[in-house]
Write an enzyme that holds these catalytic residues in place. Sequence first.
Site, PDB file in Angstrom:
ATOM      1  N   ASP A  43      76.185  -6.259  -1.970  1.00 46.70           N
ATOM      2  CA  ASP A  43      75.636  -7.631  -1.046  1.00 46.70           C
ATOM      3  C   ASP A  43      76.254  -8.599  -0.675  1.00 46.70           C
ATOM      4  O   ASP A  43      77.449  -9.139  -1.363  1.00 46.70           O
ATOM      5  CB  ASP A  43      74.831  -8.862  -2.653  1.00 46.70           C
ATOM      6  N   CYS A  83      69.275  -9.679   2.840  1.00 45.83           N
ATOM      7  CA  CYS A  83      68.563  -9.033   2.120  1.00 45.83           C
ATOM      8  C   CYS A  83      67.899  -8.785   1.521  1.00 45.83           C
ATOM      9  O   CYS A  83      67.870  -7.119   1.239  1.00 45.83           O
ATOM     10  CB  CYS A  83      69.306  -9.614   0.385  1.00 45.83           C
ATOM     11  N   ARG A  87      67.226  -4.365   1.964  1.00 44.87           N
ATOM     12  CA  ARG A  87      66.954  -3.328   0.857  1.00 44.87           C
ATOM     13  C   ARG A  87      65.632  -2.668   1.014  1.00 44.87           C
ATOM     14  O   ARG A  87      65.656  -1.562   0.643  1.00 44.87           O
ATOM     15  CB  ARG A  87      67.005  -4.618  -0.366  1.00 44.87           C
ATOM     16  N   SER A 162      68.691 -13.095  -5.053  1.00 46.98           N
ATOM     17  CA  SER A 162      69.935 -13.805  -5.376  1.00 46.98           C
ATOM     18  C   SER A 162      70.129 -14.231  -6.483  1.00 46.98           C
ATOM     19  O   SER A 162      69.797 -15.076  -6.692  1.00 46.98           O
ATOM     20  CB  SER A 162      70.244 -13.880  -3.784  1.00 46.98           C
ATOM     21  N   HIS A 216      78.321 -11.617  -3.085  1.00 40.08           N
ATOM     22  CA  HIS A 216      77.119 -12.656  -3.277  1.00 40.08           C
ATOM     23  C   HIS A 216      77.854 -13.802  -3.711  1.00 40.08           C
ATOM     24  O   HIS A 216      77.862 -14.080  -4.810  1.00 40.08           O
ATOM     25  CB  HIS A 216      75.375 -12.242  -3.618  1.00 40.08           C
ATOM     26  N   ASN A 269      74.704  -5.817   4.071  1.00 41.11           N
ATOM     27  CA  ASN A 269      75.007  -6.732   5.226  1.00 41.11           C
ATOM     28  C   ASN A 269      75.874  -7.110   5.403  1.00 41.11           C
ATOM     29  O   ASN A 269      76.859  -7.273   4.310  1.00 41.11           O
ATOM     30  CB  ASN A 269      73.746  -8.034   5.760  1.00 41.11           C
ATOM     31  N   LYS A 289      77.225 -12.477   8.306  1.00 42.08           N
ATOM     32  CA  LYS A 289      75.398 -12.213   7.277  1.00 42.08           C
ATOM     33  C   LYS A 289      74.179 -13.439   8.467  1.00 42.08           C
ATOM     34  O   LYS A 289      74.915 -14.453   9.158  1.00 42.08           O
ATOM     35  CB  LYS A 289      76.014 -12.668   6.516  1.00 42.08           C
TER      36      LYS A 289
END
Length: 502
Positions: A43, A83, A87, A162, A216, A269, A289
Site C-alpha cells: 500500500d 487504493c 485493487r 485503510s 500507508h 499506487n 498518490k
Amino acid sequence: MKNVLLNRPVILIVLLALFLEAFAGETQDATLAKPNIVVFYVDDMGYGDLGVYGNPRAHTPNLDKMAAEGVRFTEFYSPSALCSPSRAGLLTGRYPVRYGMAHDVFYPGSEAGLPPKEITLAEMLKPAGYRSGFFGKWHLGHQQPFLPLQQGFDEFNGTPFSNDMSVNARYEGNEIVDFDPDQRRFTRLFTEAAIDFIGRHRDQPFFVLVAHPMPHVPLYTSPEFENATGEGLYADVVSEIDWSVGQVRGALERLGLGERTFVLFASDNGPWLQFAAHGGSAGALRGGKNTTFEGGQRVPAIAVWPGRIDPGRVQSGVITGLDLFPTLANWAGQDLPAGRPVDGQDMSHLILDDGDFPEERTFAYFAHGRLQALRIGDWKIKRRRPPYLPEWLEIGWPGAFPAHEWMLFNLARDPGETTDLSARNPLRFQWMKFKLKYFPANLEPIAPPMNTGRGEDEPTPDLKNARAPRNISGEYQGRVLAACFRYVEENPGEKCPARLLD
C-alpha cells in the site's frame, strides 16, 4: 516359441504399467503446468522506495535479490492512483470506472463494495483447481456480500479498510475476530498466515494475495524492526515488508515449490507525498498518490519464476495491474469471461521475454470519474487541471501541484514529466487530445459512482464495537495541516518543510 507365449501376459502387464506411468506423468505435468501464483500488493509504496530502484538508503535485500533472480519492470502501472479502485482493477482486469469505482475508497459507513457480478481472479482460477487465499488489506467493501469469501477466495485473514480510518477491525473469513487489532503485528501476522496457507495447499495449484496495509500512514512495524535501519520509521516499515517477501519465498523453496511458482511484487499506487518522510518517494517521477502524473501510478514491480523468467532482466514497455487477469487466465488454461470486455492484455511475452510487445500500447489514467490523462506509446497527454485549492495551500501543502493547462510529454525521453511539448508538437498534441476525448466511448457504459460512505461519521452496525487506530492519519493530517498553514503564513512563497511532519 513356447517360452515367448508363456511370457506374453508378463509382457502385457509390463506394457500396461508403462502406459499407466506415462499417462500419470502427462497428467502430473499438466497439473504442474498451472503455476502457483503469489502476489504481493503493498500500500502506497513509491517508485523510488527500493534499493533496486535506486534508493541508496533502502534496506531491501530480499527484493533486490528477487530482481536479480527475475525481472524488474520500469513501466508498470497500477490501475488507479488510489487504493480501492486500484485493487478492483487488479482483481478484475477491467478499468474500475466500468462498475462505478471512479476515484474514491470505501469507508466504515459504506453499504457498497466490489460488485459481486464482477469476476475476480480467484473466481476465474477456481475452475482450474486453484485454492485462493487473501491476506491483508481488502478495501473493497466490508459488508458480507463484498468480502473475499464471496468474491472467490477460500480464506481471508485481514482488514477491510485503510489503517487511517475511523474504525479498525480484523476479519477471519466473514467474521470479525479482533475489534482493536495491534497494527504493529500486521506485516508479520499476514506473512505467517500466507505461509501457513501455502503449506496446507502445496499439493494443488494455489493463488495467494498478500496485501500488506503498509507503508500507508500511519506507519507501524513490529518490535523486531523498530529502529532497525537507522533511516527512520518509513525505512523500517519497508524493511519489514522486504523481510516478508524473503519469508514467503524461503517457504516456497523449502517446500520444493520455487520452480512451480510465479511471484509478483507491486504497489497499489504511488507514495503519499503529503506525509513527506512518512510518505515514501517516487524517485525521479513527478507526483504521487492521488495524481495522474507518473508518480501516482507508475510503481515498483518485480517478478520471479525460476526456470521461466531469465534472471537479472530489466524490462521496459507498458504493463499494468489490469494485465494480470488475462495473463494468469492464459497460464491456468482458462478462457476470459464471456459477455464482458477485459481491458488488460495477456502480457506473457513481456513477462517471460518470449516475444514482442505492442509499441503503441494505450493506457488511461482516471481520477474523479473522468479520464485525466492518456498514454499512447511513448506519448502522454494530460488534461487541464483547474485551481481546486487556494494558491497559498497549493504552495504550502507538500506534494501538492499547482493548477496547469493541457500538457504533452514524451515519456521515453522525459519520464519525470518536466517539459511540456504541446507547443513544439502541435499536430501530435491535437491528435492526442482527440484520442483522449473519444477514449471513454470505448468503455461505455460507465457505471455511476458508488456510495463509498465518505463523510458518514457512524460506521455500519457490524463495526459498532470497532475502535479507531491508536494514531489515525486523520489526526496526524490535521496536525500537519495546521503546522503547515502557520509556516506558510509566516514564510510566504515557501513550501512546508519536512521537519514539521515528524
